[in-house]
Design a protein around this motif. Structure first.
Motif, PDB file in Angstrom:
ATOM      1  N   MET A 196       0.838  -1.201   0.000  1.00  0.00           N
ATOM      2  CA  MET A 196       0.000   0.000   0.000  1.00  0.00           C
ATOM      3  C   MET A 196       0.878   1.259   0.000  1.00  0.00           C
ATOM      4  N   ARG A 197       2.013   1.172   0.646  1.00  0.00           N
ATOM      5  CA  ARG A 197       2.956   2.293   0.680  1.00  0.00           C
ATOM      6  C   ARG A 197       3.516   2.551  -0.725  1.00  0.00           C
ATOM      7  N   HIS A 198       3.887   1.477  -1.412  1.00  0.00           N
ATOM      8  CA  HIS A 198       4.362   1.629  -2.790  1.00  0.00           C
ATOM      9  C   HIS A 198       3.257   2.187  -3.690  1.00  0.00           C
ATOM     10  N   PHE A 199       2.036   1.739  -3.464  1.00  0.00           N
ATOM     11  CA  PHE A 199       0.906   2.239  -4.255  1.00  0.00           C
ATOM     12  C   PHE A 199       0.749   3.745  -4.063  1.00  0.00           C
ATOM     13  N   TYR A 200       0.824   4.194  -2.821  1.00  0.00           N
ATOM     14  CA  TYR A 200       0.711   5.624  -2.527  1.00  0.00           C
ATOM     15  C   TYR A 200       1.809   6.416  -3.227  1.00  0.00           C
ATOM     16  N   ALA A 201       3.030   5.910  -3.156  1.00  0.00           N
ATOM     17  CA  ALA A 201       4.140   6.584  -3.831  1.00  0.00           C
ATOM     18  C   ALA A 201       3.899   6.670  -5.328  1.00  0.00           C
ATOM     19  N   SER A 202       3.375   5.600  -5.914  1.00  0.00           N
ATOM     20  CA  SER A 202       3.123   5.600  -7.361  1.00  0.00           C
ATOM     21  C   SER A 202       2.051   6.610  -7.734  1.00  0.00           C
ATOM     22  N   LEU A 203       1.063   6.819  -6.863  1.00  0.00           N
ATOM     23  CA  LEU A 203       0.034   7.831  -7.119  1.00  0.00           C
ATOM     24  C   LEU A 203       0.647   9.229  -7.161  1.00  0.00           C
ATOM     25  N   LEU A 204       1.506   9.522  -6.191  1.00  0.00           N
ATOM     26  CA  LEU A 204       2.143  10.840  -6.153  1.00  0.00           C
ATOM     27  C   LEU A 204       2.981  11.067  -7.406  1.00  0.00           C
ATOM     28  N   ILE A 205       3.730  10.050  -7.794  1.00  0.00           N
ATOM     29  CA  ILE A 205       4.602  10.170  -8.971  1.00  0.00           C
ATOM     30  C   ILE A 205       3.771  10.331 -10.239  1.00  0.00           C
ATOM     31  N   LYS A 206       2.703   9.557 -10.344  1.00  0.00           N
ATOM     32  CA  LYS A 206       1.840   9.648 -11.522  1.00  0.00           C
ATOM     33  C   LYS A 206       1.259  11.044 -11.683  1.00  0.00           C
ATOM     34  N   HIS A 207       1.006  11.713 -10.574  1.00  0.00           N
ATOM     35  CA  HIS A 207       0.440  13.057 -10.621  1.00  0.00           C
ATOM     36  C   HIS A 207       1.522  14.135 -10.528  1.00  0.00           C
ATOM     37  N   ARG A 208       2.731  13.775 -10.938  1.00  0.00           N
ATOM     38  CA  ARG A 208       3.825  14.712 -11.179  1.00  0.00           C
ATOM     39  C   ARG A 208       4.384  15.386  -9.927  1.00  0.00           C
ATOM     40  N   GLU A 209       4.260  14.727  -8.771  1.00  0.00           N
ATOM     41  CA  GLU A 209       4.921  15.275  -7.592  1.00  0.00           C
ATOM     42  C   GLU A 209       6.434  15.087  -7.746  1.00  0.00           C
ATOM     43  N   ASN A 210       7.201  16.048  -7.232  1.00  0.00           N
ATOM     44  CA  ASN A 210       8.649  15.951  -7.375  1.00  0.00           C
ATOM     45  C   ASN A 210       9.258  15.029  -6.318  1.00  0.00           C
ATOM     46  N   VAL A 211      10.529  14.737  -6.482  1.00  0.00           N
ATOM     47  CA  VAL A 211      11.209  13.782  -5.602  1.00  0.00           C
ATOM     48  C   VAL A 211      11.167  14.234  -4.149  1.00  0.00           C
ATOM     49  N   LYS A 212      11.372  15.522  -3.921  1.00  0.00           N
ATOM     50  CA  LYS A 212      11.407  16.033  -2.552  1.00  0.00           C
ATOM     51  C   LYS A 212      10.066  15.850  -1.863  1.00  0.00           C
ATOM     52  N   THR A 213       8.984  16.074  -2.586  1.00  0.00           N
ATOM     53  CA  THR A 213       7.657  15.900  -1.997  1.00  0.00           C
ATOM     54  C   THR A 213       7.390  14.442  -1.656  1.00  0.00           C
TER      55      THR A 213
END
Length: 261
Positions: A196-213
């Motif tokens: 679930m943690r990996h899923f959350y990270a993938s959502l942020l990345i898919k929506h163009r959040e930067n590495v720092k966020t």
């Protein structure tokens, strides 16, 4: 001579349909836990270490200040988060906050006695109003939790298989002409709550959040950890280097051919 570092397997996040199926398959006591895990990226120990006052229902955020540590050969206790950066506040959606409120109404956090080691200089026992306890209203243990997760996984995969069979049969009846063939989705062997943690990270990345966020939300110690784990998930950007050079040096006149002597 130093041997080359062995390359770790790339993280494959759970499919969104698999996450929804797991939430639906969860026992009522853990449904809000699954939704929170997928919507916040908290580690397993951080989730089970949450107390009622860690959730700000008005600001819609959750604060990580401790984690539940459950050694195989000892009693569970509350300890410090994994890293300094793991002390953090994560925003929540209204749906998650509502789910947590409903969870507390159905399963009140009356408190459980537990050792608190969050300050190594002041070890003590206290009553903690933990959000998520087991069916006996006790702090969960790792072995028992694996059984809870395994049951959720089996129910989720049964539901996913039924959904696929229905969609595939409809696709065949329509002469395989409407859209693509439905894809099989499942919760794979070896998946755990950490997925679930990996899923959350993938959502942020898919929506163009930067590495720092992403690093900040996950509580990674360094941005390099975030990149090492998820760099393959960031979408490739359009090659803009040519345009960048053109914007600065595009008006430089071409070199004239050298004149013969």
């Amino acid at each position: 001579m130093r041997l080359p570092r062995q390359r770790e397997a790339e993280v494959t996040p759970l499919h969104a349909d698999a996450v929804r199926a797991l939430i639906d398959a969860a026992a009522p006591r853990f449904r809000a836990l699954y939704l929170l895990a997928a919507s916040s990226g908290l580690r397993q120990g951080e989730l089970f270490g949450l107390e009622v006052d860690c959730v700000d229902f008005l600001r819609r955020e959750v604060t990580v200040r401790q984690q539940l540590i459950a050694p195989d050969d000892g009693e569970p206790y509350l300890g410090e988060p994994k890293t300094h950066e793991s002390y953090r506040t994560v925003p929540l959606t209204k749906a998650v906050v509502d789910a947590l409120a409903a969870h507390l109404e159905q399963f009140p956090a009356d408190g459980v006695k537990i050792e608190d080691r969050t300050d190594p200089r002041k070890l003590h026992h206290r009553t903690a109003r933990l959000l998520f306890l087991n069916q006996r209203r006790e702090v969960g243990r790792r072995g028992a939790w694996s059984q809870v997760w395994g049951r959720s996984r089996r129910i989720a995969n049964k539901a996913l298989a039924a959904t696929y069979d229905k969609a595939h049969a409809a696709w065949v009846r329509n002469g395989r002409t409407e859209g693509r063939e439905p894809a099989r989705v499942e919760v794979p062997d070896g998946a755990s709550l950490h997925g679930m943690r990996h899923f959350y990270a993938s959502l942020l990345i898919k929506h163009r959040e930067n590495v720092k966020t992403v690093q900040k939300r996950l509580g990674h110690a360094k941005p390099s950890i975030t990149l090492d784990t998820y760099t393959h998930l960031w979408p490739d950007e359009e090659d803009t280097t040519r345009a960048a050079v053109e914007a600065v040096l595009g008006d430089v006149p071409p070199l004239c051919p050298a004149k013969s002597a």
